[in-house]
Each structure stands twice: as structure tokens, then as C-alpha cells.
Motif scaffolding. Structure first.
Motif, PDB file in Angstrom:
ATOM      1  N   SER A 266       0.815  -1.220   0.000  1.00 32.38           N
ATOM      2  CA  SER A 266       0.000   0.000   0.000  1.00 32.38           C
ATOM      3  C   SER A 266       0.848   1.269   0.000  1.00 32.38           C
ATOM      4  CB  SER A 266      -0.906   0.010   1.237  1.00 32.38           C
ATOM      5  OG  SER A 266      -1.753  -1.108   1.238  1.00 32.38           O
ATOM      6  N   ALA A 267       2.165   1.126  -0.060  1.00 31.02           N
ATOM      7  CA  ALA A 267       3.061   2.281   0.042  1.00 31.02           C
ATOM      8  C   ALA A 267       2.938   3.178  -1.194  1.00 31.02           C
ATOM      9  CB  ALA A 267       4.497   1.811   0.205  1.00 31.02           C
ATOM     10  N   TYR A 268       3.211   4.459  -0.978  1.00 33.45           N
ATOM     11  CA  TYR A 268       3.187   5.431  -2.071  1.00 33.45           C
ATOM     12  C   TYR A 268       4.123   6.575  -1.721  1.00 33.45           C
ATOM     13  CZ  TYR A 268      -0.182   7.598   1.128  1.00 33.45           C
ATOM     14  OH  TYR A 268      -0.789   8.121   2.236  1.00 33.45           O
ATOM     15  N   PHE A 269       4.455   7.360  -2.717  1.00 33.27           N
ATOM     16  CA  PHE A 269       5.328   8.511  -2.498  1.00 33.27           C
ATOM     17  C   PHE A 269       4.537   9.684  -1.933  1.00 33.27           C
ATOM     18  CE2 PHE A 269       7.850   6.142  -5.582  1.00 33.27           C
ATOM     19  CZ  PHE A 269       9.099   6.204  -4.997  1.00 33.27           C
ATOM     20  N   VAL A 270       5.202  10.480  -1.119  1.00 36.12           N
ATOM     21  CA  VAL A 270       4.598  11.693  -0.563  1.00 36.12           C
ATOM     22  C   VAL A 270       4.060  12.524  -1.727  1.00 36.12           C
ATOM     23  CG1 VAL A 270       5.090  13.853   0.639  1.00 36.12           C
ATOM     24  CG2 VAL A 270       6.110  11.715   1.458  1.00 36.12           C
ATOM     25  N   GLY A 271       2.824  12.975  -1.602  1.00 41.70           N
ATOM     26  CA  GLY A 271       2.200  13.800  -2.630  1.00 41.70           C
ATOM     27  C   GLY A 271       1.524  13.014  -3.736  1.00 41.70           C
ATOM     28  N   ASP A 272       1.635  11.693  -3.720  1.00 40.33           N
ATOM     29  CA  ASP A 272       1.027  10.844  -4.743  1.00 40.33           C
ATOM     30  C   ASP A 272       0.047   9.874  -4.087  1.00 40.33           C
ATOM     31  OD1 ASP A 272       0.498   9.775  -7.232  1.00 40.33           O
ATOM     32  OD2 ASP A 272       2.260   8.470  -7.236  1.00 40.33           O
ATOM     33  N   VAL A 273      -0.868  10.430  -3.321  1.00 37.71           N
ATOM     34  CA  VAL A 273      -1.818   9.641  -2.532  1.00 37.71           C
ATOM     35  C   VAL A 273      -2.786   8.901  -3.457  1.00 37.71           C
ATOM     36  CG1 VAL A 273      -3.603   9.755  -0.746  1.00 37.71           C
ATOM     37  CG2 VAL A 273      -1.656  11.320  -0.665  1.00 37.71           C
ATOM     38  N   PRO A 274      -2.954   7.591  -3.250  1.00 36.76           N
ATOM     39  CA  PRO A 274      -3.907   6.850  -4.085  1.00 36.76           C
ATOM     40  C   PRO A 274      -5.354   7.202  -3.717  1.00 36.76           C
ATOM     41  CG  PRO A 274      -3.024   5.413  -2.389  1.00 36.76           C
ATOM     42  CD  PRO A 274      -2.288   6.724  -2.279  1.00 36.76           C
ATOM     43  N   ASP A 275      -6.257   6.923  -4.615  1.00 36.40           N
ATOM     44  CA  ASP A 275      -7.669   7.200  -4.341  1.00 36.40           C
ATOM     45  C   ASP A 275      -8.232   6.271  -3.275  1.00 36.40           C
ATOM     46  OD1 ASP A 275      -7.796   9.293  -6.150  1.00 36.40           O
ATOM     47  OD2 ASP A 275      -8.346   7.978  -7.810  1.00 36.40           O
ATOM     48  N   GLU A 276      -7.718   5.060  -3.214  1.00 39.87           N
ATOM     49  CA  GLU A 276      -8.174   4.086  -2.218  1.00 39.87           C
ATOM     50  C   GLU A 276      -7.009   3.680  -1.331  1.00 39.87           C
ATOM     51  OE1 GLU A 276     -11.377   3.095  -1.819  1.00 39.87           O
ATOM     52  OE2 GLU A 276     -11.885   4.470  -3.443  1.00 39.87           O
ATOM     53  N   VAL A 277      -7.237   3.640  -0.033  1.00 42.56           N
ATOM     54  CA  VAL A 277      -6.232   3.149   0.907  1.00 42.56           C
ATOM     55  C   VAL A 277      -6.768   1.889   1.554  1.00 42.56           C
ATOM     56  CG1 VAL A 277      -5.138   5.373   1.362  1.00 42.56           C
ATOM     57  CG2 VAL A 277      -7.085   4.668   2.738  1.00 42.56           C
ATOM     58  N   THR A 278      -5.857   0.968   1.815  1.00 43.36           N
ATOM     59  CA  THR A 278      -6.248  -0.279   2.459  1.00 43.36           C
ATOM     60  C   THR A 278      -5.390  -0.465   3.696  1.00 43.36           C
ATOM     61  OG1 THR A 278      -4.667  -1.530   1.124  1.00 43.36           O
ATOM     62  CG2 THR A 278      -6.917  -1.359   0.277  1.00 43.36           C
ATOM     63  N   GLY A 279      -5.814  -1.366   4.534  1.00 45.03           N
ATOM     64  CA  GLY A 279      -5.041  -1.653   5.738  1.00 45.03           C
ATOM     65  C   GLY A 279      -5.960  -1.941   6.899  1.00 45.03           C
ATOM     66  N   ASP A 280      -5.365  -2.091   8.047  1.00 48.52           N
ATOM     67  CA  ASP A 280      -6.088  -2.395   9.280  1.00 48.52           C
ATOM     68  C   ASP A 280      -6.470  -1.083   9.948  1.00 48.52           C
ATOM     69  OD1 ASP A 280      -6.892  -3.148  11.853  1.00 48.52           O
ATOM     70  OD2 ASP A 280      -5.459  -4.807  11.934  1.00 48.52           O
ATOM     71  N   ILE A 281      -7.752  -0.790   9.971  1.00 50.15           N
ATOM     72  CA  ILE A 281      -8.241   0.503  10.478  1.00 50.15           C
ATOM     73  C   ILE A 281      -7.844   0.741  11.937  1.00 50.15           C
ATOM     74  CG2 ILE A 281     -10.525  -0.290  11.185  1.00 50.15           C
ATOM     75  CD1 ILE A 281     -11.539   2.426   9.907  1.00 50.15           C
ATOM     76  N   ARG A 282      -7.556  -0.320  12.673  1.00 45.33           N
ATOM     77  CA  ARG A 282      -7.151  -0.148  14.076  1.00 45.33           C
ATOM     78  C   ARG A 282      -5.826   0.603  14.197  1.00 45.33           C
ATOM     79  NH1 ARG A 282      -7.179  -6.168  16.066  1.00 45.33           N
ATOM     80  NH2 ARG A 282      -6.029  -6.278  14.106  1.00 45.33           N
ATOM     81  N   TYR A 283      -5.049   0.646  13.128  1.00 51.22           N
ATOM     82  CA  TYR A 283      -3.762   1.336  13.125  1.00 51.22           C
ATOM     83  C   TYR A 283      -3.811   2.660  12.366  1.00 51.22           C
ATOM     84  CZ  TYR A 283      -1.746  -3.053  14.789  1.00 51.22           C
ATOM     85  OH  TYR A 283      -1.443  -4.168  15.520  1.00 51.22           O
ATOM     86  N   PHE A 284      -4.954   3.002  11.779  1.00 51.26           N
ATOM     87  CA  PHE A 284      -5.074   4.226  10.989  1.00 51.26           C
ATOM     88  C   PHE A 284      -4.943   5.459  11.873  1.00 51.26           C
ATOM     89  CE2 PHE A 284      -7.792   2.975   7.023  1.00 51.26           C
ATOM     90  CZ  PHE A 284      -6.818   2.076   6.632  1.00 51.26           C
ATOM     91  N   SER A 285      -4.245   6.455  11.357  1.00 50.22           N
ATOM     92  CA  SER A 285      -4.253   7.768  11.992  1.00 50.22           C
ATOM     93  C   SER A 285      -5.641   8.366  11.768  1.00 50.22           C
ATOM     94  CB  SER A 285      -3.184   8.665  11.350  1.00 50.22           C
ATOM     95  OG  SER A 285      -3.513   8.900   9.987  1.00 50.22           O
ATOM     96  N   PRO A 286      -6.028   9.362  12.569  1.00 48.38           N
ATOM     97  CA  PRO A 286      -7.346   9.975  12.354  1.00 48.38           C
ATOM     98  C   PRO A 286      -7.531  10.494  10.935  1.00 48.38           C
ATOM     99  CG  PRO A 286      -6.464  10.653  14.469  1.00 48.38           C
ATOM    100  CD  PRO A 286      -5.369   9.893  13.762  1.00 48.38           C
ATOM    101  N   GLU A 287      -6.499  11.139  10.362  1.00 47.93           N
ATOM    102  CA  GLU A 287      -6.641  11.688   9.013  1.00 47.93           C
ATOM    103  C   GLU A 287      -6.749  10.585   7.961  1.00 47.93           C
ATOM    104  OE1 GLU A 287      -2.195  11.928  10.070  1.00 47.93           O
ATOM    105  OE2 GLU A 287      -4.084  12.245  11.095  1.00 47.93           O
ATOM    106  N   LEU A 288      -6.080   9.459   8.174  1.00 46.60           N
ATOM    107  CA  LEU A 288      -6.187   8.343   7.236  1.00 46.60           C
ATOM    108  C   LEU A 288      -7.572   7.701   7.327  1.00 46.60           C
ATOM    109  CD1 LEU A 288      -4.783   6.644   5.082  1.00 46.60           C
ATOM    110  CD2 LEU A 288      -3.867   5.207   6.917  1.00 46.60           C
ATOM    111  N   ALA A 289      -8.107   7.604   8.535  1.00 45.78           N
ATOM    112  CA  ALA A 289      -9.455   7.055   8.710  1.00 45.78           C
ATOM    113  C   ALA A 289     -10.495   7.931   8.018  1.00 45.78           C
ATOM    114  CB  ALA A 289      -9.776   6.908  10.195  1.00 45.78           C
ATOM    115  N   VAL A 290     -10.370   9.244   8.171  1.00 44.39           N
ATOM    116  CA  VAL A 290     -11.308  10.169   7.515  1.00 44.39           C
ATOM    117  C   VAL A 290     -11.199  10.030   5.996  1.00 44.39           C
ATOM    118  CG1 VAL A 290     -11.787  12.623   7.079  1.00 44.39           C
ATOM    119  CG2 VAL A 290     -11.435  11.820   9.420  1.00 44.39           C
TER     120      VAL A 290
END
Length: 172
Positions: free
Chosen positions: A108-132
């Protein structure tokens, strides 16, 4: 192509705590990654027992090696985006007997400034901004600038909490 670029950047960094593919290729329309075999990796079923038995200094070494890997990843302008306990392996150093962290799981890694439209992962580890961002359906572009390397640091903090307590932090 993005995964290949991320992998190339990870390989350019010789941090021993980063486990990057040594090669990637496409065969029959399917993408494959090849990794070196890792020795001394602690099996998942032994994690809780080993964590409970580790001294504060041993846990500190784990946290330092995990942090060092993340610093090296961020120095390449890469956001891991899926840091979780399962993506920070524990490896026993055969000469010292100490456990060190090995960061894996860059799907799921990406370069700074090149955020994908969809993010995946375990929501229990998401930062608040990633969850939003992951929940947003309409105006993701407005939120892309909020996703920085700080999200990884938040996730690493949750991993450290688990190292020290064996549990997830309680939150609202």
C-alpha cells in the motif's frame, strides 16, 4: 509502475530493518515480487509470549530499529500506509540473541504527494486523518494533503503501545 518505483527507492536504501523485494516481474499478466529469505523471524504464535518476556531494554531496541526503518523509508519520501504489528516482524540476531524489527508489507506504500484514491489496511492502526480519508466518498482530493508521513508515525505509536502493554490503546 508505482510499486516498482517504490521498490526501487526502498532497495536504494541499505537499511537492514527494511525488507524490500530484490526483484519484481510480470508473468502471464500477474505481478510478482521476490524477497530474500529471512532468518530468525519470530512466528506469530510466539509473539505474545516473547513480548511478555522481553526486558525494557529489549523492547527499546525493537522500538529503535523500527523507528530507524521508518526514518529510512520516509527519507526516500515513501509513506508505508499499512504499518501494523504484522508488518513489523521480529527477527532474532543470531550473534547477539537480541530481537530487532524488520519492516515489511509495502503493497500500500506510495510517495509523498502521490496519494492513491483508495487506501487499504487495518483501520485499528489508521491515523485519524487516514481514517477520515478512507471513509470519504465524494471529495477525496481536498483531503489528500492531510496524508503525510505523520500517519505512519501515528501507526508506529500504536505498535509501540502493543509492544509495551500487549493491547491496543483505548480510544473514543
Amino acid at each position: 509502475a508505482k510499486r516498482v518505483r517504490v521498490n526501487q527507492a526502498l532497495r536504494a536504501n541499505d537499511c537492514p530493518s527494511i525488507v524490500a523485494p530484490v526483484e519484481e516481474f510480470v508473468e502471464d499478466g500477474r505481478y510478482f515480487e521476490v524477497f530474500k529469505a529471512l532468518e530468525g523471524i519470530l512466528p506469530d504464535e510466539e509473539l505474545e509470549t516473547v513480548f511478555a518476556s522481553l526486558s525494557k531494554d529489549a523492547k527499546k531496541l525493537l522500538m529503535l530499529t523500527a523507528t530507524g526503518a521508518l526514518v529510512a523509508i520516509h527519507a526516500q519520501q515513501i509513506i508505508h500506509s499499512d504499518l501494523k504489528l504484522e508488518n513489523v516482524l521480529l527477527a532474532r540476531n543470531p550473534s547477539s540473541g537480541n530481537y530487532v524489527a524488520k519492516v515489511i508489507g509495502f503493497d500500500s506504500a506510495y510517495f509523498v504527494g502521490d496519494v492513491p484514491d483508495e487506501v487499504t489496511g487495518d483501520i485499528r492502526y489508521f491515523s485519524p486523518e487516514l481514517a477520515v480519508y478512507s471513509e470519504e466518498e465524494d471529495d477525496k482530493d481536498a483531503l489528500k494533503s492531510t496524508l503525510t508521513t505523520k500517519s505512519d508515525i501515528f501507526s508506529l505509536g500504536i505498535i509501540f503501545h502493543r509492544y509495551l502493554t500487549g493491547e491496543f490503546p483505548e480510544g473514543k
